[in-house]
Design a protein around this motif. Sequence first.
Motif, short mmCIF file in Angstrom:
data_model
loop_
_atom_site.label_atom_id
_atom_site.label_comp_id
_atom_site.label_asym_id
_atom_site.label_seq_id
_atom_site.Cartn_x
_atom_site.Cartn_y
_atom_site.Cartn_z
N CYS A 282 19.70 1.06 -25.39
CA CYS A 282 19.30 1.19 -24.00
C CYS A 282 20.40 1.84 -23.18
CB CYS A 282 18.93 -0.16 -23.41
SG CYS A 282 20.14 -1.43 -23.73
N ILE B 7 26.70 -8.03 -24.44
CA ILE B 7 27.52 -7.20 -25.31
C ILE B 7 28.41 -6.32 -24.44
CG2 ILE B 7 27.48 -5.39 -27.07
CD1 ILE B 7 24.64 -6.55 -27.77
N PHE C 31 25.54 -4.67 -22.16
CA PHE C 31 24.16 -4.64 -22.66
C PHE C 31 23.64 -6.05 -22.89
CE2 PHE C 31 26.51 -0.99 -24.18
CZ PHE C 31 25.71 0.09 -23.82
N TYR C 32 22.36 -6.27 -22.61
CA TYR C 32 21.71 -7.53 -22.99
C TYR C 32 20.20 -7.36 -22.95
CZ TYR C 32 21.11 -12.53 -23.68
OH TYR C 32 20.78 -13.75 -24.21
N LEU C 33 19.55 -7.74 -24.02
CA LEU C 33 18.09 -7.74 -24.10
C LEU C 33 17.45 -6.48 -23.52
CD1 LEU C 33 17.28 -11.44 -23.07
CD2 LEU C 33 17.43 -10.51 -25.36
N ASN C 34 17.78 -5.36 -24.08
CA ASN C 34 17.19 -4.09 -23.68
C ASN C 34 17.50 -3.68 -22.25
OD1 ASN C 34 16.00 -3.69 -26.18
ND2 ASN C 34 14.23 -4.91 -25.59
N SER C 35 18.53 -4.27 -21.67
CA SER C 35 18.96 -3.83 -20.35
C SER C 35 20.44 -3.49 -20.42
CB SER C 35 18.76 -4.94 -19.31
OG SER C 35 17.40 -5.16 -19.12
#
Lengths: 805, 71
Positions: free
Chosen positions: A795, A777, B31-35
Amino acid sequence: MLDQDSLRAFESRCTQESPPRCRAACPFDLDCRTFLARMAEGKQDEARKLLDRHLPLPHVLVRLCDHPCENTCLRRDLGGSVALHGLELACLLNTDSQERLLPLPPKRYRMAIVGAGLAGLAAAWDLARKAYPVVLFHEGSIEDTLLIRFPQLRQCPSGKDFLAQDIGTLTRRKARFQRVDIDNGLLERLAAEFDSVLLDADAAAVLVPEESRVDASTLLWKDNICCAGWPGHTPTGHPLALPSRQAGQGRYAAQTMERLVAHISLTAERTKVQGPLRTEVSGITPVQRVEPGVITQDGEELFNSQEAVAEAGRCLQCECLICVRQCAYMQKFKGYPRLYARQAHNNAAIVKGLHTANSLVNGCALCGQCAELCPENFSMAELCLAAREDMVARGVMPPSAHEFALEDMENASGPECFLALPDPDMPDRPAWLFFPGCQLAASRGEQVKTLYDWLRATLNAKGLGVALMLSCCGMPARWAGRQRLFQEHMKRLHDSWKEMGRPRILTACASCLTALREGLPEAETFSVWEIMDGLDITSLLAESQANTATFASMPPVFSMHDPCNARYDAAWLASVRNLARKADAVVEDPPLSGATTACCGYGGLVWCAQSDTADAMAAHRAAQLPHPILASCIMCRDRLAASGKECWHLLDVLLPGMAQHSGNEPGPGLSARRANRASLRRRLLARTGAIVPEIAPPPCNLRIPQQLLTKLEKRHILLTDAESAVAGAEATSQWFENMDNGHRLGSWRPRNVTFWVEYSKEDGGYTLYDAWCHRMIVPGSGGQEAHEVIAAQQCCTDGGRRKQP
Amino acid sequence: MSLAPNYGPDQGTWRCGRCQLPLEQIKVPVFYLNSAFDVFLPRCPQCGLSLVPKSLAEGKMREVEALLEDK
């Protein structure tokens, strides 16, 4: 996740790590296969290291050994067993010991050995090597004891004194020798004074009971006393010198003594529960044993270096790999099932760190060929599917692995493509339901329509109605390990099937057949080929063979390729052959067909998760087939044709007038498949007089060269994705402009993927030049404003989750 | 000085179609997979529209996506 017991059960079914027959027959566990490999490479020093590592008294044993290894050699009937004994001798004569005698701190347990026979000396060798203080009690001289029993030790090749060399090494290892009178008093004294005692049953026979009175699994006689080294006997009762057996017992008893003093189980983990290594020898050319130039007076073969290389080169280097040789996927990961089971198990156990075996688990086509080829029926499909289901259940399945295929499944079963059509002439009495499968509908819409019409005409004449259902069978969910999704899908199919009056199902796809039989057990499901084979197909053939141009272009001989999902379906296999014969096609079965057929790379969603592995599978299978291929599954047909091999579908043979493409042309691309499914649904629906809503026009008029679209589809970018991206970028004015050539660059994120399109605007339409996609993203792209995206993320850029307020 | 990696456009001079402003290399969190990571990307200094070049999407970005998925 596999538990330890299941893992062991899996592992034990793969024999690749089992010792080859020569090693299994050797009482000293000599790695004969590696020894011969080093000898064949001319690396005698390396080979000598193995002799030094594995053999007690290497000189004496090499000279005396009755080489049971040679009796079991698989070369035996293919030119004669490899001369292991002669090669060991050559190695010993040509090299010096490769072992360094390192001083070790002595262990605290003292060991006594009574009798200097082969068993006693072998035990002394092993114990002294491990730094146990060893005292060997013997009567008379050691040399005499052995020379009486084995006079051949007097004459060693090259005039070397083998016995003296080994006794010298034993002395340097601090074994002590003591001459005594062997009697019961001595035994009592030693049993009390030492931690463990070994009696040599040959050289100290007066103290030793009969072999049958000693526990064969440990060689422990009583208290701390072991016995070993009984001479063998012929079946007629005559004594028979079996040096390997005697010395081997000495080693075994020494291991018992170690366990005894360490107070650990005498029996646990001593014998490995592992099947024998299977080695396929069919097709191996016999090569005669090398005759050495020199043979001693007592018949010892003395190989020179060149002869040794040639003789060792005859070793087959036995290994199993029966499954691996036939599977491009297993070859890719450079291992074998036993190793893969361990890797899949460890992968599931990783808490922090990289799950490096994810690609192993998702690379299997779940086709089941390995289970059929393996003598122990090891199934990679069972292993990988269980691992996938476990990964899905724990939420650690990589999202990109199967998402695209599952979207395709959703599309094929969604409102654009799903169709449940009653028989127009017999709507209330549908005895049958034709379920062609979403890929046949995507690839061969016209053939599906013609076949459906013929089925209706033929079965209606018998008073049986035929309904039609266009949908995906749900197999992709099953292959992806998404059991819940599979069950939900089956529930929907079940409801539709029930509404149609529970007809019997006819399907033209082997995967559909498997999925429906598993997920819809109440329905009776057959292959359409089986039913057609039972009907008179003359009218079908007569009509379609009128198109002689296509019919004449068919190959004179086909290689039959069976779909992997039908490998155990005898009715499918027989009926496709019968139908081909009725259509005057000549088919040949390749060596791997029927139950042992190979996958085209579509199975298990490998085409989606690892397209390179899937392509390798298709190429591998195509190379196995000598003639143009005849396939009875459309995905096999399209994938094998895409690999560059001429491949036809059974429907092309039955309906040659309908064959729109030659056997060399690949099937439609991913975008065209979706469009074809929707188009077939509309055509079939329109025939019933139903009002079919107009197709929504594409969101923009986008021109894409076919070559570019093919390239994009390899990256799972569909025509509709590109159209939506251009339309989205234009609607939101979120595009960049290239100042040099006027191209625009926009992006759109309709789901978990952001699509980028480089295009130009002209004449009320657009031309696409390139497109790419990513899953990350990136704020300020994909049609969303940067600040909104950043605010929505949970996050932070330090890699951690944002704290909840 | 930031150590975040810097990715410019593959070719050509680009400007924001909406604001008609030339792009600048600006730090963007991805952003990607909680990172999440910071990278410098061509970005419109006014509206924040960000450009992901093809070489980045099919190179480093794909590599990192695969790593995070296997983590």
